[in-house]
Design an enzyme around this catalytic site. Sequence first.
Site, PDB file in Angstrom:
ATOM      1  N   HIS A  54      -7.820   1.252  -6.116  1.00 27.23           N
ATOM      2  CA  HIS A  54      -7.968   0.332  -4.975  1.00 27.23           C
ATOM      3  C   HIS A  54      -8.655  -0.934  -5.502  1.00 27.23           C
ATOM      4  O   HIS A  54      -9.798  -1.231  -5.175  1.00 27.23           O
ATOM      5  CB  HIS A  54      -8.793   1.006  -3.878  1.00 27.23           C
ATOM      6  CG  HIS A  54      -8.669   0.344  -2.531  1.00 27.23           C
ATOM      7  ND1 HIS A  54      -7.866  -0.751  -2.296  1.00 27.23           N
ATOM      8  CD2 HIS A  54      -9.263   0.621  -1.329  1.00 27.23           C
ATOM      9  CE1 HIS A  54      -7.962  -1.112  -1.029  1.00 27.23           C
ATOM     10  NE2 HIS A  54      -8.798  -0.296  -0.421  1.00 27.23           N
ATOM     11  N   ASP A  61     -17.575   6.965  -0.228  1.00 27.15           N
ATOM     12  CA  ASP A  61     -16.254   6.895   0.407  1.00 27.15           C
ATOM     13  C   ASP A  61     -15.991   8.268   1.020  1.00 27.15           C
ATOM     14  O   ASP A  61     -16.714   9.232   0.737  1.00 27.15           O
ATOM     15  CB  ASP A  61     -15.192   6.548  -0.664  1.00 27.15           C
ATOM     16  CG  ASP A  61     -13.806   6.290  -0.083  1.00 27.15           C
ATOM     17  OD1 ASP A  61     -13.676   6.188   1.149  1.00 27.15           O
ATOM     18  OD2 ASP A  61     -12.844   6.182  -0.871  1.00 27.15           O
ATOM     19  N   GLN A  88     -10.270  -3.785  -3.215  1.00 30.01           N
ATOM     20  CA  GLN A  88     -11.519  -3.342  -2.572  1.00 30.01           C
ATOM     21  C   GLN A  88     -12.702  -3.492  -3.529  1.00 30.01           C
ATOM     22  O   GLN A  88     -13.741  -4.057  -3.183  1.00 30.01           O
ATOM     23  CB  GLN A  88     -11.377  -1.868  -2.165  1.00 30.01           C
ATOM     24  CG  GLN A  88     -12.646  -1.248  -1.612  1.00 30.01           C
ATOM     25  CD  GLN A  88     -12.970  -1.746  -0.219  1.00 30.01           C
ATOM     26  OE1 GLN A  88     -12.136  -1.674   0.660  1.00 30.01           O
ATOM     27  NE2 GLN A  88     -14.183  -2.250  -0.006  1.00 30.01           N
ATOM     28  N   ARG A 140       0.876  -1.182   0.000  1.00 31.69           N
ATOM     29  CA  ARG A 140       0.000   0.000   0.000  1.00 31.69           C
ATOM     30  C   ARG A 140       0.908   1.225   0.000  1.00 31.69           C
ATOM     31  O   ARG A 140       1.742   1.374   0.905  1.00 31.69           O
ATOM     32  CB  ARG A 140      -0.916   0.014   1.223  1.00 31.69           C
ATOM     33  CG  ARG A 140      -1.630   1.362   1.382  1.00 31.69           C
ATOM     34  CD  ARG A 140      -2.708   1.353   2.429  1.00 31.69           C
ATOM     35  NE  ARG A 140      -3.861   0.576   1.996  1.00 31.69           N
ATOM     36  CZ  ARG A 140      -5.065   0.653   2.566  1.00 31.69           C
ATOM     37  NH1 ARG A 140      -5.268   1.465   3.575  1.00 31.69           N
ATOM     38  NH2 ARG A 140      -6.058  -0.097   2.131  1.00 31.69           N
ATOM     39  N   ARG A 155     -13.902  -9.103   2.277  1.00 30.00           N
ATOM     40  CA  ARG A 155     -12.578  -8.851   1.695  1.00 30.00           C
ATOM     41  C   ARG A 155     -11.649 -10.040   1.924  1.00 30.00           C
ATOM     42  O   ARG A 155     -10.809 -10.339   1.090  1.00 30.00           O
ATOM     43  CB  ARG A 155     -12.000  -7.552   2.256  1.00 30.00           C
ATOM     44  CG  ARG A 155     -12.869  -6.402   1.791  1.00 30.00           C
ATOM     45  CD  ARG A 155     -12.191  -5.092   1.771  1.00 30.00           C
ATOM     46  NE  ARG A 155     -11.004  -5.060   0.968  1.00 30.00           N
ATOM     47  CZ  ARG A 155      -9.979  -4.258   1.190  1.00 30.00           C
ATOM     48  NH1 ARG A 155     -10.025  -3.414   2.183  1.00 30.00           N
ATOM     49  NH2 ARG A 155      -8.920  -4.276   0.415  1.00 30.00           N
ATOM     50  N   CYS A 158     -16.460   1.547   1.685  1.00 30.30           N
ATOM     51  CA  CYS A 158     -15.254   0.734   1.929  1.00 30.30           C
ATOM     52  C   CYS A 158     -14.682   0.923   3.328  1.00 30.30           C
ATOM     53  O   CYS A 158     -13.953   0.063   3.809  1.00 30.30           O
ATOM     54  CB  CYS A 158     -14.204   1.044   0.874  1.00 30.30           C
ATOM     55  SG  CYS A 158     -13.611   2.746   0.942  1.00 30.30           S
TER      56      CYS A 158
HETATM   57  N1   CP Z   1     -11.223  -0.238   2.942  1.00 28.11           N
HETATM   58  C1   CP Z   1      -9.925  -0.314   3.237  1.00 28.11           C
HETATM   59  O1   CP Z   1      -9.036  -0.512   2.392  1.00 28.11           O
HETATM   60  O2   CP Z   1      -9.686  -0.197   4.566  1.00 28.11           O
HETATM   61  P1   CP Z   1      -8.258  -0.001   5.240  1.00 28.11           P
HETATM   62  O3   CP Z   1      -7.733   1.330   4.786  1.00 28.11           O
HETATM   63  O4   CP Z   1      -8.525  -0.059   6.705  1.00 28.11           O
HETATM   64  O5   CP Z   1      -7.355  -1.112   4.778  1.00 28.11           O
HETATM   65  N1  NVA Z   2     -10.251   6.725  -0.743  1.00 30.44           N
HETATM   66  C1  NVA Z   2      -9.765   6.290   0.531  1.00 30.44           C
HETATM   67  C2  NVA Z   2      -9.928   4.806   0.657  1.00 30.44           C
HETATM   68  C3  NVA Z   2      -9.494   4.239   1.973  1.00 30.44           C
HETATM   69  C4  NVA Z   2      -9.646   2.765   2.048  1.00 30.44           C
HETATM   70  C5  NVA Z   2      -8.337   6.715   0.726  1.00 30.44           C
HETATM   71  O1  NVA Z   2      -7.535   6.608  -0.204  1.00 30.44           O
HETATM   72  O2  NVA Z   2      -8.025   7.199   1.800  1.00 30.44           O
END
Ligand code: CP
Ligand code: NVA
Length: 309
Positions: free
Chosen positions: A135, A227, A138, A108, A293, A267
């Site tokens: 993402h 989101d 997700q 990530r 997930r 999410c």
């Molecule tokens: N939805 C999601 O990716 O959650 P986290 O950021 O907690 O991994």
């Molecule tokens: N759009 C959000 C998703 C988190 C899972 C971010 O990037 O922070």
Amino acid sequence: MKHFINLKDIPALDLRKIISEAKKRKKKRKNLNTLDVDEDSPLKGKLLIQMFEKPSLRTRLSFYLAIKQLGGEALTLRTDELHLAKGGESLADTAKILSTYGNGFMLRTDSDKKIEEFKKYLDVPIINGLSSSSHPTQVLSDIFTVEEIKKRPISTMNICWIGDSNNVLNSLVVASVKFSFNLNIGCPKNYEPKKVIMDWVKKNKRKINIFNNVKRAAISADVIFSDKVVSLNDKVNKTKKIKDFKNFKINSKLMNIAKKDAIFLHCLPRGSEVSDGVFLGKQSKVWQQALNRIYVQKSILLYCFGKLR
Ligand code: CP
Ligand code: NVA
């Protein structure tokens, strides 16, 4: 070797196979405990190395449990403890070591470029666990959840996104092409998806509807997605952005514009874009969505490890 970086690069047939496998494996685990290994233990002896340059709860836990349930192990590296972060070791050498010690790497990061660089130097698959532009794990999991709840293919549904044109939406847009579903986006002016993504949609002969009016976007929706307005990578004036989105809140009035049996998905983590009433209400399926997930990560791992039939 199969990487999982962007839904764009994965054939629709493979994406469908990943979802079908998740369905089969979820069914077989009805009477098993969280850490029990699936009967066939397909990733026995395999190590997934994961690294988070940004916070994560769900992605971290779901990959951990996914590899465990497949018979393998996970190791989470702390970025601040690696030589890479301090500039004391090159990305290429780090990648070489990850490839000799581990069997897969989940990253990530804010940097799409870094994912591509790792891909170049790794001899094992890399999985994108969220970048600033997408993402994919997700969204694939969310398609699984939608079909699980609605009991029909997503291609028969009207999907609606109310919110920012962020990484999650980018992947949802790509998914709408790969899985052929109608997608309505409701967002303020100046927060629409980037031209490059809309051009890709056009090139693939699909259309996405963008509305600057929240109600119009939600009409006849089977699913309403949202989101956070301000994402982890957002370097914006947060107060201004939240103000710009003030008419794009998901509340029970808006849910009433969607179909009667519409569901709400998010999410997580959440912000003020959704009312507590909707988020904790009957139409919300966010906890099921989060739990699923694990099952989809399992099939993504099997896909990357060349074990998906
Ligand atoms: N939805 C999601 O990716 O959650 P986290 O950021 O907690 O991994
Ligand atoms: N759009 C959000 C998703 C988190 C899972 C971010 O990037 O922070």
